[in-house]
Write a protein that holds these residues in place. Structure first.
Motif, PDB file in Angstrom:
ATOM      1  N   GLY A  57      43.445  12.419  65.747  1.00 51.31           N
ATOM      2  CA  GLY A  57      44.449  11.826  66.654  1.00 51.31           C
ATOM      3  C   GLY A  57      44.037  10.667  67.370  1.00 51.31           C
ATOM      4  O   GLY A  57      44.501   9.729  67.456  1.00 51.31           O
ATOM      5  N   ALA A  58      43.194  10.925  68.420  1.00 52.83           N
ATOM      6  CA  ALA A  58      42.644  10.088  69.271  1.00 52.83           C
ATOM      7  C   ALA A  58      41.881   8.890  68.505  1.00 52.83           C
ATOM      8  O   ALA A  58      42.163   7.556  68.784  1.00 52.83           O
ATOM      9  CB  ALA A  58      41.551  10.862  70.036  1.00 52.83           C
ATOM     10  N   GLU A  59      41.003   9.323  67.393  1.00 52.24           N
ATOM     11  CA  GLU A  59      40.259   8.052  66.730  1.00 52.24           C
ATOM     12  C   GLU A  59      41.461   7.227  65.937  1.00 52.24           C
ATOM     13  O   GLU A  59      41.246   6.087  65.935  1.00 52.24           O
ATOM     14  CB  GLU A  59      39.488   9.138  65.465  1.00 52.24           C
ATOM     15  N   SER A  60      42.487   7.907  65.387  1.00 51.29           N
ATOM     16  CA  SER A  60      43.575   7.077  64.683  1.00 51.29           C
ATOM     17  C   SER A  60      44.308   6.204  65.771  1.00 51.29           C
ATOM     18  O   SER A  60      44.407   4.918  65.613  1.00 51.29           O
ATOM     19  CB  SER A  60      44.455   7.921  64.131  1.00 51.29           C
ATOM     20  N   LEU A  61      44.479   6.632  66.867  1.00 51.96           N
ATOM     21  CA  LEU A  61      45.204   5.756  68.110  1.00 51.96           C
ATOM     22  C   LEU A  61      44.157   4.770  68.366  1.00 51.96           C
ATOM     23  O   LEU A  61      44.775   3.691  68.656  1.00 51.96           O
ATOM     24  CB  LEU A  61      45.501   6.852  69.038  1.00 51.96           C
ATOM     25  N   ALA A  62      42.846   5.180  68.739  1.00 53.72           N
ATOM     26  CA  ALA A  62      42.153   3.972  68.828  1.00 53.72           C
ATOM     27  C   ALA A  62      42.100   2.790  67.877  1.00 53.72           C
ATOM     28  O   ALA A  62      41.843   1.637  68.139  1.00 53.72           O
ATOM     29  CB  ALA A  62      40.401   4.509  69.219  1.00 53.72           C
ATOM     30  N   ARG A  63      41.979   3.034  66.583  1.00 55.46           N
ATOM     31  CA  ARG A  63      42.055   2.365  65.589  1.00 55.46           C
ATOM     32  C   ARG A  63      43.418   1.433  65.593  1.00 55.46           C
ATOM     33  O   ARG A  63      43.241   0.062  65.482  1.00 55.46           O
ATOM     34  CB  ARG A  63      42.170   3.043  64.183  1.00 55.46           C
ATOM     35  N   VAL A  64      44.437   1.889  65.857  1.00 54.81           N
ATOM     36  CA  VAL A  64      45.840   1.144  66.033  1.00 54.81           C
ATOM     37  C   VAL A  64      45.454   0.452  67.476  1.00 54.81           C
ATOM     38  O   VAL A  64      46.221  -0.966  67.150  1.00 54.81           O
ATOM     39  CB  VAL A  64      46.839   2.146  66.425  1.00 54.81           C
ATOM     40  N   ASP A  65      45.119   0.644  68.613  1.00 55.65           N
ATOM     41  CA  ASP A  65      45.010  -0.051  69.656  1.00 55.65           C
ATOM     42  C   ASP A  65      44.041  -1.415  69.097  1.00 55.65           C
ATOM     43  O   ASP A  65      43.963  -2.529  69.917  1.00 55.65           O
ATOM     44  CB  ASP A  65      44.438   0.450  70.833  1.00 55.65           C
ATOM     45  N   CYS A  66      42.750  -0.794  68.317  1.00 53.50           N
ATOM     46  CA  CYS A  66      42.010  -2.078  67.977  1.00 53.50           C
ATOM     47  C   CYS A  66      42.618  -3.121  67.100  1.00 53.50           C
ATOM     48  O   CYS A  66      42.548  -4.213  67.321  1.00 53.50           O
ATOM     49  CB  CYS A  66      40.787  -1.317  67.126  1.00 53.50           C
TER      50      CYS A  66
ATOM     51  N   ILE B 132      35.824   4.432  68.355  1.00 51.40           N
ATOM     52  CA  ILE B 132      35.899   4.833  67.067  1.00 51.40           C
ATOM     53  C   ILE B 132      34.325   5.125  66.534  1.00 51.40           C
ATOM     54  O   ILE B 132      34.183   6.159  65.594  1.00 51.40           O
ATOM     55  CB  ILE B 132      36.141   3.704  66.181  1.00 51.40           C
ATOM     56  N   ASP B 133      33.325   4.434  66.811  1.00 53.27           N
ATOM     57  CA  ASP B 133      31.903   4.774  66.574  1.00 53.27           C
ATOM     58  C   ASP B 133      31.414   6.080  67.347  1.00 53.27           C
ATOM     59  O   ASP B 133      30.834   7.101  66.304  1.00 53.27           O
ATOM     60  CB  ASP B 133      31.067   3.780  67.251  1.00 53.27           C
ATOM     61  N   LEU B 134      31.820   6.732  68.267  1.00 48.29           N
ATOM     62  CA  LEU B 134      31.583   7.909  68.619  1.00 48.29           C
ATOM     63  C   LEU B 134      32.233   8.969  67.956  1.00 48.29           C
ATOM     64  O   LEU B 134      31.457   9.775  67.686  1.00 48.29           O
ATOM     65  CB  LEU B 134      31.838   7.942  70.280  1.00 48.29           C
ATOM     66  N   TYR B 135      33.609   8.884  67.528  1.00 52.73           N
ATOM     67  CA  TYR B 135      33.942   9.777  66.777  1.00 52.73           C
ATOM     68  C   TYR B 135      33.646   9.889  65.354  1.00 52.73           C
ATOM     69  O   TYR B 135      33.484  10.987  64.935  1.00 52.73           O
ATOM     70  CB  TYR B 135      35.565   9.755  66.683  1.00 52.73           C
ATOM     71  N   ALA B 136      33.359   8.516  64.889  1.00 51.55           N
ATOM     72  CA  ALA B 136      33.038   8.897  63.449  1.00 51.55           C
ATOM     73  C   ALA B 136      31.421   9.192  63.191  1.00 51.55           C
ATOM     74  O   ALA B 136      31.131   9.905  62.342  1.00 51.55           O
ATOM     75  CB  ALA B 136      32.944   7.259  62.863  1.00 51.55           C
ATOM     76  N   ASN B 137      30.700   9.061  64.319  1.00 51.22           N
ATOM     77  CA  ASN B 137      29.090   9.487  64.224  1.00 51.22           C
ATOM     78  C   ASN B 137      28.906  10.844  65.083  1.00 51.22           C
ATOM     79  O   ASN B 137      27.630  11.103  64.910  1.00 51.22           O
ATOM     80  CB  ASN B 137      28.477   8.225  64.527  1.00 51.22           C
ATOM     81  N   GLY B 138      29.813  11.248  65.730  1.00 54.11           N
ATOM     82  CA  GLY B 138      29.441  12.500  66.606  1.00 54.11           C
ATOM     83  C   GLY B 138      29.802  13.616  65.923  1.00 54.11           C
ATOM     84  O   GLY B 138      29.622  13.637  64.767  1.00 54.11           O
TER      85      GLY B 138
ATOM     86  N   ALA C  99      34.168   9.771  73.918  1.00 56.19           N
ATOM     87  CA  ALA C  99      34.751   8.805  73.036  1.00 56.19           C
ATOM     88  C   ALA C  99      36.345   9.036  73.586  1.00 56.19           C
ATOM     89  O   ALA C  99      36.957   8.087  73.355  1.00 56.19           O
ATOM     90  CB  ALA C  99      34.702   9.832  71.832  1.00 56.19           C
ATOM     91  N   LYS C 100      36.598  10.025  74.088  1.00 58.65           N
ATOM     92  CA  LYS C 100      38.383   9.881  74.559  1.00 58.65           C
ATOM     93  C   LYS C 100      38.252   9.043  75.643  1.00 58.65           C
ATOM     94  O   LYS C 100      39.413   8.358  75.717  1.00 58.65           O
ATOM     95  CB  LYS C 100      38.727  11.202  74.988  1.00 58.65           C
ATOM     96  N   ALA C 101      37.335   8.951  76.664  1.00 60.79           N
ATOM     97  CA  ALA C 101      37.443   7.866  77.469  1.00 60.79           C
ATOM     98  C   ALA C 101      37.489   6.616  77.077  1.00 60.79           C
ATOM     99  O   ALA C 101      38.212   5.696  77.625  1.00 60.79           O
ATOM    100  CB  ALA C 101      36.304   8.222  78.419  1.00 60.79           C
TER     101      ALA C 101
END
Length: 446
Positions: free
Chosen positions: A357-366, A343-349, A316-318
């Protein structure tokens, strides 16, 4: 001294000193000259006075000994020392040379050496650190590293500091070398965690100081896993501080110590992200390929893999790193694919591995990728969960990335859209109350 120098030292004629030397024990200097000699001796250092006393003792022994008799002192007698400590002090001072050695009792010398060895060994065996203490500290570090991904940074910093202060207090005491090395490893991991927390609160100078401390501890305990992780952390600090060239060098130097697949993949992903910010697509692609190759390595280590959490680098972080990398290069489609997977890996893992933090940053990049594609609705949908974050979880990187999103919203394509104005207002409100802004003045994180 030469005869001339010694005469000048005493303030007498050099012929008088020659007469004393030739006359030996038969010479009796006049009282005024005896006083000068006494003064000279009193002003000499401890070594000279000890040698003088030993020579006088030896001369006395030589005069009283019968011809052919053993002139060594009998067992239990002393030559200018009243204890083993005095004897060892004379040896340290270099006073026991030549004829003076004959004034030392062999038994005293042998027993003093034996007692010193047993005393030192006893102190070396003593320790203020037990196995239970180290186990508890290890458990504390693992708990903190894994809890950090789901708990706001400020309360976690308090816990990090509490545990590290305990480690520091233990290091001030005495323990076995292996336990000292273990404590340095704990101090290094906790300093690394504090560096990470300091960056999340936007204190990059403090984060750099913590990273340098973590590196020093890694060097002291010789732990390659901590060396590799710390180099990567320091590279990210330089990247966020707008010093990408130095960040590249730090990430590259970390590979020298990376022994596990996780360590190598993390450093290659960090370097790729930095090269993309510099704008070098070829270097970025090279690092991405190197990261793919490193995944085939079977080795693990006891920091990145065994502790995990902040020290880990899962799929997920990668993917989140990949999304940030593609955004720098302006590549919307691969950025959308990578951020979507993250986002999917964080939400369903596993919930314990879900990094807010990483999930939110991924959403901003999305959201940024959607804006590159001209989709305001897609950006708004991606940002909706982020803008609802509690204030104490609004880390500094989110504010920085959202400022970049605001610049994209201000583009001519969205200038007249009411949704763009509404989204811009929500981002401005979000950035006005972040985790760092919630820290009272005068209580900045260490």
């Amino acid at each position: 001294m030469s005869i001339r120098e010694f005469a000048a030292h005493l303030g007498v004629h050099e012929r008088l000193v020659s007469k004393w030397e030739a006359g030996g024990v038969r010479v009796h200097p006049r009282p005024i000259n005896q006083a000068a000699l006494d003064t000279s001796l009193a002003r000499s250092d401890d070594v000279v006075r000890a040698r003088f006393a030993a020579l006088i003792e030896q001369q006395s022994t030589d005069r009283t000994a019968a011809p052919g008799a053993d002139t060594r002192p009998a067992s239990g007698t002393h030559a200018n020392y009243s204890s083993e400590a005095d004897l060892l002090a004379l040896i340290d001072a270099g006073a026991m040379r030549g004829d003076a050695l004959a004034a030392i009792s062999e038994r005293d010398l042998i027993m003093a050496a034996a007692h010193e060895a047993s005393d030192h060994a006893g102190r070396a065996e003593s320790t203020n650190v037990g196995a239970t203490t180290l186990d508890q500290l290890d458990a504390d570090v693992m708990r903190i590293a894994n809890d950090y991904v789901s708990i706001p940074p400020v309360p976690m910093m308090v816990e990090m500091l509490r545990v590290r202060r305990r480690v520091y207090r233990l290091l001030e005491g005495h323990q076995r070398p292996a336990d000292t090395s273990h404590l340095y490893l704990l101090a290094g991991t906790l300093s690394g965690l504090l560096a990470n927390a300091s960056t999340d609160l936007g204190y990059y100078d403090a984060a750099g100081e913590q990273a340098r401390a973590a590196w020093a501890y890694a060097e002291l305990c010789g732990h390659n896993g901590l060396r590799a992780w710390t180099r990567g952390m320091h590279a990210l600090i330089e990247y966020w501080s707008e010093r990408p060239r130095r960040a590249v060098l730090l990430a590259q130097s970390g590979q020298e110590f990376a022994e596990s697949a996780t360590a190598k993949v993390r450093l290659h992903n960090i370097e790729a992200r930095i090269w993309s910010k510099i704008g070098s697509a070829s270097d970025t692609e090279r690092c991405v390929r190197a990261a793919d190759d490193a995944r085939e390595i079977g080795e693990v280590d006891d920091l990145h893999d065994a502790i995990g959490g902040v020290f880990g680098f899962n799929d997920a972080k990668a993917q989140y790193y990949a999304g940030a990398t593609y955004i720098h290069l302006g590549l919307a489609e691969p950025a959308l694919a990578a951020t979507g997977r993250a986002i999917d890996l964080y939400a369903n893992g596993p919930s314990e591995q879900r990094s807010y933090g990483a999930e939110s940053l991924a959403r901003v990049d999305c959201a940024a990728a959607h804006l590159i594609n001209g989709s305001l609705d897609g950006a708004s949908a991606a940002l909706h969960p982020v803008l609802g974050l509690d204030e104490d979880k609004r880390i500094a990187q989110l504010e920085e990335r959202l400022i970049g999103v605001r610049r994209r919203i201000a583009a001519p394509a969205f200038r007249d859209a009411s949704e763009a104005r509404f989204l811009d207002e929500r981002i401005e409100e979000f950035c006005g109350s972040t985790a760092a802004k919630g820290i009272p003045p005068g209580n900045s994180p260490a």
